[in-house]
Design a protein around this motif. Structure first.
Motif, mmCIF file in Angstrom:
data_model
loop_
_atom_site.group_PDB
_atom_site.id
_atom_site.type_symbol
_atom_site.label_atom_id
_atom_site.label_comp_id
_atom_site.label_asym_id
_atom_site.label_seq_id
_atom_site.Cartn_x
_atom_site.Cartn_y
_atom_site.Cartn_z
ATOM 1 N N LEU A 101 0.839 -1.200 0.000
ATOM 2 C CA LEU A 101 0.000 0.000 0.000
ATOM 3 C C LEU A 101 0.871 1.247 0.000
ATOM 4 O O LEU A 101 0.617 2.194 -0.736
ATOM 5 C CB LEU A 101 -0.928 0.015 1.219
ATOM 6 N N ALA B 22 1.656 8.421 3.517
ATOM 7 C CA ALA B 22 0.976 7.138 3.728
ATOM 8 C C ALA B 22 -0.528 7.365 3.800
ATOM 9 O O ALA B 22 -1.320 6.615 3.224
ATOM 10 C CB ALA B 22 1.481 6.480 4.994
ATOM 11 N N LYS B 24 -2.183 9.667 2.392
ATOM 12 C CA LYS B 24 -2.637 9.952 1.034
ATOM 13 C C LYS B 24 -2.820 8.652 0.238
ATOM 14 O O LYS B 24 -3.785 8.516 -0.512
ATOM 15 C CB LYS B 24 -1.608 10.836 0.335
ATOM 16 N N LYS B 25 -1.876 7.738 0.404
ATOM 17 C CA LYS B 25 -1.979 6.438 -0.272
ATOM 18 C C LYS B 25 -3.219 5.689 0.203
ATOM 19 O O LYS B 25 -3.892 5.016 -0.586
ATOM 20 C CB LYS B 25 -0.746 5.575 0.026
ATOM 21 N N ILE B 26 -3.517 5.809 1.493
ATOM 22 C CA ILE B 26 -4.711 5.152 2.031
ATOM 23 C C ILE B 26 -5.958 5.719 1.347
ATOM 24 O O ILE B 26 -6.830 4.972 0.905
ATOM 25 C CB ILE B 26 -4.805 5.344 3.560
ATOM 26 N N GLN C 23 -5.986 15.204 5.668
ATOM 27 C CA GLN C 23 -6.051 13.992 4.856
ATOM 28 C C GLN C 23 -6.741 12.870 5.616
ATOM 29 O O GLN C 23 -7.513 12.096 5.052
ATOM 30 C CB GLN C 23 -4.622 13.577 4.482
#
Lengths: 267, 59, 59
Positions: A101, B22, B24-26, C23
């Motif tokens: 992820l 991280a 943002k990736k989520i 975020q």
């Protein structure tokens, strides 16, 4: 285990390591861990600094680890929400999903088959898991180590087979010929051999891996020569007895020094 | 000493930035999941409708 | 001058920190959406199963 057995050679080395940690000199730390085996009590701390997980300054360790921890749990929770992990997911698989992820490589579906790079990640994670108790610390070490492998050592990793051939040719030409005849050279279990030389690889030299490979092949020369197919050789090498690992690694380090001079100048 | 403070600050900043990235990736992963779930939901209600039609036609 | 550097560093840290929080709010909203969609999907497949069972029973 290797380091405990071979031991930390002298009180002076331990003292100089303490000074290095205090004085926050990364480069010296790299040189140090390439020359001397790290004492187990400092190993994880030194790895964390070398891999950039925590800054060298002791004062910010707590704060930075707090961020690292939050990031781990943020992603952990997210993966539960999208049902990639649950309570029964093995720890190393959890690490893999978190890493995927973070690097934007989470597959569309959990049922997707694993990529070869995922298998490498899992192998490294399993080895690290045995050495590091805290799962969060363990995740960060594995993840940063893999990232470093992929960026810093990508080229040298691709050259490993060629280098192995070159050095094996010098050390034992007959063994090399035998391996070539069996077409076993391309099927050597590099990832397994990795585990033996963490410190050296983390601190910047993955050439050591070649010498571990050479040393393993030389050590089991008689058995390998007796085997006459690539499958049998690979199978044997994947299951080599673990009891003389220490001796192999220290011989490999000697070999490395013979061929490359002082480690610090040979990365 | 000034250099020390700067290096220390950089280390902290990197850690916070990585935590932000991280997150943002989520968000991106969640976005994909939502699209996927909507797709599945639509397919399943379409299927149901088709079957209902079939049942009605048969009656 | 050292003080300046420290204040500047703290400012940068706070800036990223607040971006992180923003975020995270988005992520939380998305999470609710996902949970809702999963719920609807499960309900619809449960419904379908119930109907199938009924149909079978009627046959």
């Amino acid at each position: 285990v290797y380091y405990e057995k071979v031991g930390f050679r002298g009180v002076e080395e331990k003292k100089s390591l303490e000074i290095l940690l205090k004085d926050d000199h990364i480069e010296k730390l790299c040189t140090f861990s390439q020359r001397f085996p790290l004492p187990s009590m400092y190993r994880i701390l030194v790895w964390k600094v070398l891999l950039g997980i925590i800054p060298p300054h002791h004062e910010s360790h707590a704060l930075v680890m707090k961020y690292r921890k939050e990031q781990y749990w943020d992603i952990h929770h997210a993966l539960r929400v999208i049902r990639f992990i649950n309570d029964s997911t093995p720890q190393v698989d959890v690490f893999l999903r978190i890493h995927q992820l973070e690097s934007g490589k989470l597959p569309r579906n959990i049922a997707f088959p694993l990529e070869p790079e995922d298998e490498v990640f899992l192998a490294i994670a399993k080895a690290m898991e045995e050495m590091v108790e805290d799962p969060i610390e363990c995740y960060w070490l594995v993840s940063c180590f893999v990232n470093q492998l992929n960026s810093k050592h990508k080229d040298s990793l691709q050259q490993l087979p060629k280098m192995l051939e070159q050095y094996l040719n010098i050390e034992d030409n007959r063994l090399l010929m035998h391996l070539k005849t069996c077409a076993a050279m391309s099927k050597l279990p590099y990832d397994l051999w990795f585990k033996k030389v963490w410190d050296k690889v983390i601190s910047g030299s993955c050439k050591i891996l070649v010498f571990v490979a050479v040393e393993i092949l030389l050590t089991f020369k008689m058995k390998i020569i007796a085997l006459n197919s690539a499958e049998k050789i690979t199978q044997f090498l994947e299951n080599i007895p673990q009891d003389n690992t220490d001796a192999i690694v220290s011989k490999a380090v000697d070999l490395w020094r013979t061929h490359c001079g002082t480690p610090a100048h040979s990365t | 000493y000034l250099e020390d403070v700067k290096i220390q600050a950089r280390g902290q900043l990197q850690a916070v930035e990585s935590r932000y990235k991280a997150q943002k990736k989520i968000t991106q992963a969640f976005e994909l999941e939502i699209l996927d779930l909507f797709g599945r939901l639509e397919k399943s209600s379409l299927l149901k409708k088709l079957e209902d039609d079939k049942t009605e036609a048969a009656e």
